[in-house]
Design a protein around this motif. Sequence first.
Motif, PDB file in Angstrom:
ATOM      1  N   GLY A 199       0.936  -1.260   0.042  1.00 24.58           N
ATOM      2  CA  GLY A 199       0.092  -0.049  -0.035  1.00 24.58           C
ATOM      3  C   GLY A 199       0.821   1.273  -0.063  1.00 24.58           C
ATOM      4  O   GLY A 199       0.637   2.275  -0.839  1.00 24.58           O
ATOM      5  N   SER A 200       1.966   1.285   0.861  1.00 25.38           N
ATOM      6  CA  SER A 200       2.480   2.615   0.975  1.00 25.38           C
ATOM      7  C   SER A 200       3.321   2.613  -0.485  1.00 25.38           C
ATOM      8  O   SER A 200       3.811   4.003  -0.738  1.00 25.38           O
ATOM      9  CB  SER A 200       3.291   2.667   2.331  1.00 25.38           C
ATOM     10  N   LEU A 201       3.986   1.744  -0.660  1.00 31.37           N
ATOM     11  CA  LEU A 201       5.165   1.727  -1.774  1.00 31.37           C
ATOM     12  C   LEU A 201       3.947   2.111  -2.963  1.00 31.37           C
ATOM     13  O   LEU A 201       4.614   2.936  -3.887  1.00 31.37           O
ATOM     14  CB  LEU A 201       5.646   0.453  -1.983  1.00 31.37           C
ATOM     15  N   MET A 202       2.946   1.752  -3.392  1.00 31.30           N
ATOM     16  CA  MET A 202       2.048   2.024  -4.216  1.00 31.30           C
ATOM     17  C   MET A 202       1.623   3.588  -4.253  1.00 31.30           C
ATOM     18  O   MET A 202       1.612   4.053  -5.298  1.00 31.30           O
ATOM     19  CB  MET A 202       0.728   1.168  -4.009  1.00 31.30           C
ATOM     20  N   VAL A 203       1.390   3.986  -3.136  1.00 31.22           N
ATOM     21  CA  VAL A 203       1.341   5.391  -3.074  1.00 31.22           C
ATOM     22  C   VAL A 203       2.528   6.237  -3.497  1.00 31.22           C
ATOM     23  O   VAL A 203       2.462   7.331  -4.129  1.00 31.22           O
ATOM     24  CB  VAL A 203       0.744   5.921  -1.671  1.00 31.22           C
ATOM     25  N   LEU A 204       3.665   5.786  -2.839  1.00 29.15           N
ATOM     26  CA  LEU A 204       5.075   6.459  -3.510  1.00 29.15           C
ATOM     27  C   LEU A 204       4.927   6.545  -4.864  1.00 29.15           C
ATOM     28  O   LEU A 204       5.554   7.684  -5.388  1.00 29.15           O
ATOM     29  CB  LEU A 204       6.199   5.606  -2.694  1.00 29.15           C
ATOM     30  N   VAL A 205       5.119   5.430  -5.305  1.00 27.87           N
ATOM     31  CA  VAL A 205       4.832   5.270  -6.898  1.00 27.87           C
ATOM     32  C   VAL A 205       3.937   6.187  -7.842  1.00 27.87           C
ATOM     33  O   VAL A 205       4.281   6.786  -8.563  1.00 27.87           O
ATOM     34  CB  VAL A 205       5.190   3.925  -7.332  1.00 27.87           C
ATOM     35  N   ALA A 206       2.496   5.985  -7.168  1.00 32.11           N
ATOM     36  CA  ALA A 206       1.633   6.992  -7.711  1.00 32.11           C
ATOM     37  C   ALA A 206       2.132   8.577  -7.585  1.00 32.11           C
ATOM     38  O   ALA A 206       1.572   9.172  -8.474  1.00 32.11           O
ATOM     39  CB  ALA A 206       0.164   6.776  -6.924  1.00 32.11           C
ATOM     40  N   GLY A 207       2.686   8.865  -6.528  1.00 33.96           N
ATOM     41  CA  GLY A 207       3.082  10.240  -6.373  1.00 33.96           C
ATOM     42  C   GLY A 207       4.026  10.514  -7.152  1.00 33.96           C
ATOM     43  O   GLY A 207       4.055  11.934  -7.889  1.00 33.96           O
ATOM     44  N   THR A 208       4.852   9.667  -7.729  1.00 33.92           N
ATOM     45  CA  THR A 208       6.025   9.927  -8.860  1.00 33.92           C
ATOM     46  C   THR A 208       5.239  10.168 -10.337  1.00 33.92           C
ATOM     47  O   THR A 208       5.485  10.988 -10.927  1.00 33.92           O
ATOM     48  CB  THR A 208       6.963   8.853  -8.880  1.00 33.92           C
ATOM     49  N   LEU A 209       4.255   9.168 -10.494  1.00 34.20           N
ATOM     50  CA  LEU A 209       3.604   9.065 -11.802  1.00 34.20           C
ATOM     51  C   LEU A 209       2.863  10.545 -11.796  1.00 34.20           C
ATOM     52  O   LEU A 209       2.718  10.889 -12.956  1.00 34.20           O
ATOM     53  CB  LEU A 209       2.814   7.877 -11.928  1.00 34.20           C
ATOM     54  N   ALA A 210       1.931  10.672 -10.572  1.00 35.49           N
ATOM     55  CA  ALA A 210       1.233  11.947 -10.681  1.00 35.49           C
ATOM     56  C   ALA A 210       2.174  13.201 -11.168  1.00 35.49           C
ATOM     57  O   ALA A 210       1.825  14.124 -11.811  1.00 35.49           O
ATOM     58  CB  ALA A 210       0.630  12.354  -9.511  1.00 35.49           C
ATOM     59  N   ALA A 211       3.368  13.240 -10.273  1.00 33.02           N
ATOM     60  CA  ALA A 211       4.230  14.464 -10.460  1.00 33.02           C
ATOM     61  C   ALA A 211       4.793  14.449 -12.112  1.00 33.02           C
ATOM     62  O   ALA A 211       5.105  15.605 -12.489  1.00 33.02           O
ATOM     63  CB  ALA A 211       5.333  14.562  -9.621  1.00 33.02           C
ATOM     64  N   ALA A 212       4.940  13.246 -12.378  1.00 32.36           N
ATOM     65  CA  ALA A 212       5.547  13.131 -13.817  1.00 32.36           C
ATOM     66  C   ALA A 212       4.444  13.403 -15.039  1.00 32.36           C
ATOM     67  O   ALA A 212       4.661  13.257 -16.174  1.00 32.36           O
ATOM     68  CB  ALA A 212       6.191  11.761 -14.307  1.00 32.36           C
ATOM     69  N   GLY A 245      -5.593  11.468  10.410  1.00 31.83           N
ATOM     70  CA  GLY A 245      -4.381  10.469  10.094  1.00 31.83           C
ATOM     71  C   GLY A 245      -4.241  10.115   8.486  1.00 31.83           C
ATOM     72  O   GLY A 245      -2.953  10.241   8.043  1.00 31.83           O
ATOM     73  N   GLU A 246      -5.140   9.783   7.849  1.00 30.77           N
ATOM     74  CA  GLU A 246      -5.106   9.245   6.432  1.00 30.77           C
ATOM     75  C   GLU A 246      -4.789  10.535   5.647  1.00 30.77           C
ATOM     76  O   GLU A 246      -4.128  10.469   4.648  1.00 30.77           O
ATOM     77  CB  GLU A 246      -6.206   8.725   5.866  1.00 30.77           C
ATOM     78  N   ILE A 247      -4.808  11.772   5.789  1.00 33.83           N
ATOM     79  CA  ILE A 247      -4.705  12.882   5.043  1.00 33.83           C
ATOM     80  C   ILE A 247      -3.108  12.974   5.210  1.00 33.83           C
ATOM     81  O   ILE A 247      -2.381  13.235   4.321  1.00 33.83           O
ATOM     82  CB  ILE A 247      -5.457  14.148   5.646  1.00 33.83           C
ATOM     83  N   VAL A 248      -2.573  12.895   6.461  1.00 36.51           N
ATOM     84  CA  VAL A 248      -1.262  13.179   6.661  1.00 36.51           C
ATOM     85  C   VAL A 248      -0.500  11.770   5.972  1.00 36.51           C
ATOM     86  O   VAL A 248       0.593  12.198   5.172  1.00 36.51           O
ATOM     87  CB  VAL A 248      -0.876  12.799   8.410  1.00 36.51           C
ATOM     88  N   TRP A 249      -0.802  10.701   6.050  1.00 36.53           N
ATOM     89  CA  TRP A 249      -0.285   9.598   5.437  1.00 36.53           C
ATOM     90  C   TRP A 249      -0.410   9.750   3.921  1.00 36.53           C
ATOM     91  O   TRP A 249       0.745   9.415   3.267  1.00 36.53           O
ATOM     92  CB  TRP A 249      -0.950   8.232   5.864  1.00 36.53           C
ATOM     93  N   SER A 250      -1.479   9.970   3.330  1.00 35.13           N
ATOM     94  CA  SER A 250      -1.660   9.942   1.756  1.00 35.13           C
ATOM     95  C   SER A 250      -0.865  11.210   1.175  1.00 35.13           C
ATOM     96  O   SER A 250       0.024  11.107   0.258  1.00 35.13           O
ATOM     97  CB  SER A 250      -3.179  10.274   1.411  1.00 35.13           C
ATOM     98  N   SER A 251      -0.962  12.361   1.875  1.00 31.26           N
ATOM     99  CA  SER A 251      -0.330  13.348   1.198  1.00 31.26           C
ATOM    100  C   SER A 251       1.356  13.417   1.549  1.00 31.26           C
ATOM    101  O   SER A 251       2.039  13.807   0.451  1.00 31.26           O
ATOM    102  CB  SER A 251      -0.494  14.688   2.004  1.00 31.26           C
ATOM    103  N   GLY A 252       1.549  12.802   2.776  1.00 32.09           N
ATOM    104  CA  GLY A 252       3.049  12.669   2.998  1.00 32.09           C
ATOM    105  C   GLY A 252       3.720  11.806   1.749  1.00 32.09           C
ATOM    106  O   GLY A 252       4.661  12.113   1.257  1.00 32.09           O
ATOM    107  N   TYR A 253       3.296  10.684   1.758  1.00 30.24           N
ATOM    108  CA  TYR A 253       3.663   9.612   0.816  1.00 30.24           C
ATOM    109  C   TYR A 253       3.551   9.884  -0.844  1.00 30.24           C
ATOM    110  O   TYR A 253       4.477   9.833  -1.313  1.00 30.24           O
ATOM    111  CB  TYR A 253       3.007   8.391   0.823  1.00 30.24           C
ATOM    112  N   MET A 254       2.343  10.750  -0.903  1.00 29.81           N
ATOM    113  CA  MET A 254       2.380  11.456  -2.484  1.00 29.81           C
ATOM    114  C   MET A 254       3.390  12.410  -2.568  1.00 29.81           C
ATOM    115  O   MET A 254       4.296  12.341  -3.659  1.00 29.81           O
ATOM    116  CB  MET A 254       1.032  11.780  -2.565  1.00 29.81           C
ATOM    117  N   ALA A 255       3.715  13.287  -1.502  1.00 29.53           N
ATOM    118  CA  ALA A 255       4.933  14.178  -1.884  1.00 29.53           C
ATOM    119  C   ALA A 255       6.259  13.525  -2.001  1.00 29.53           C
ATOM    120  O   ALA A 255       6.978  14.052  -2.679  1.00 29.53           O
ATOM    121  CB  ALA A 255       4.725  15.273  -0.616  1.00 29.53           C
ATOM    122  N   LEU A 256       6.248  12.594  -1.078  1.00 23.73           N
ATOM    123  CA  LEU A 256       7.609  12.113  -1.016  1.00 23.73           C
ATOM    124  C   LEU A 256       7.841  11.068  -2.501  1.00 23.73           C
ATOM    125  O   LEU A 256       9.108  11.217  -3.012  1.00 23.73           O
ATOM    126  CB  LEU A 256       7.730  10.690   0.063  1.00 23.73           C
ATOM    127  N   GLY A 257       6.980  10.617  -3.099  1.00 28.86           N
ATOM    128  CA  GLY A 257       6.916  10.203  -4.279  1.00 28.86           C
ATOM    129  C   GLY A 257       7.320  11.225  -5.562  1.00 28.86           C
ATOM    130  O   GLY A 257       8.081  10.913  -6.173  1.00 28.86           O
TER     131      GLY A 257
END
Length: 200
Positions: free
Chosen positions: A40-53, A145-157
Motif C-alpha cells: 500500500g505505502s509503496l504503491m502510493v509512493l509510486v503513484a506520487g511519482t507518476l502524478a508529478a510526472a 491521519g489518512e490525510i497526513v499519510w496520503s499527502s506525505g507519501y504522495m509528496a515523497l513520491g
Amino acid sequence: MILAESSFSDTVLALLPELGLPILASTVMLASLGVPMLPGSLMVLVAGTLAAAGELPALATMLTVLCAALVGDQLGFLIGRLFGPQLARRQDPTIARALTLLETRGPVAVFLTRWLIAPLGPAMNVVAGAGGLSWPRFLVADLAGEIVWSSGYMALGASFAPFIPQISELSSDITMLLAALAIALAAGVLLRRHRPHGPR
C-alpha cells in the motif's frame, strides 16, 4: 517468504502505470483492511511519482488514495463491531498492542497508526470497532491521519519525479524504472520492519 512477498509486491506495483487508479484504489483499500503482502505505502509512493510526472491526474490520484484508505479502515472498524468478542479471545500480540495503545492514547492512537505507527493500523481499526471508540471519534481521527499519510507519501513520491528524465536515459522502460525504485524503497521498509519495536 520475504522473497515471495517482494515478488508479489513488484508485480502489483508494475501494474500501476498500466491500470492506473483502479489498481491503486484496490491495493490501498485492501492494505488498509490488513490483507497481507499488498504494498500500500509503496504503491502510493509510486503513484506520487507518476502524478508529478504527468502520468496520472494529481488531484484524482490523491483523492483515490485518501478515499480507498478510508474505506478500508471503515471496513476494519465494522469487522471489529461485528466480531469483537471473537477477536478479543484470540491471543494476537498485534491486537494486544493496538488495544494497549488505544487505552492509553484514545483517538490519538488511531491518528498515529495511520502514518507513524502504521503496522498497527489494521489491528487498531478492529480494536476501535470492537467497542474501544465511538464511530464519530474514530472517523475524525482516521480522516486526519489518512490525510497526513496520503499527502506525505504522495509528496515523497513526487520528489523523485525530477530525476526520471535523467534516469530514463539509462532505462527506456518507465515501468522498470519504477519497479527498481519500489524495490529500493521496499528494502528500506523491510530493514526498518525487522528492527525491534520499529514502526511499519
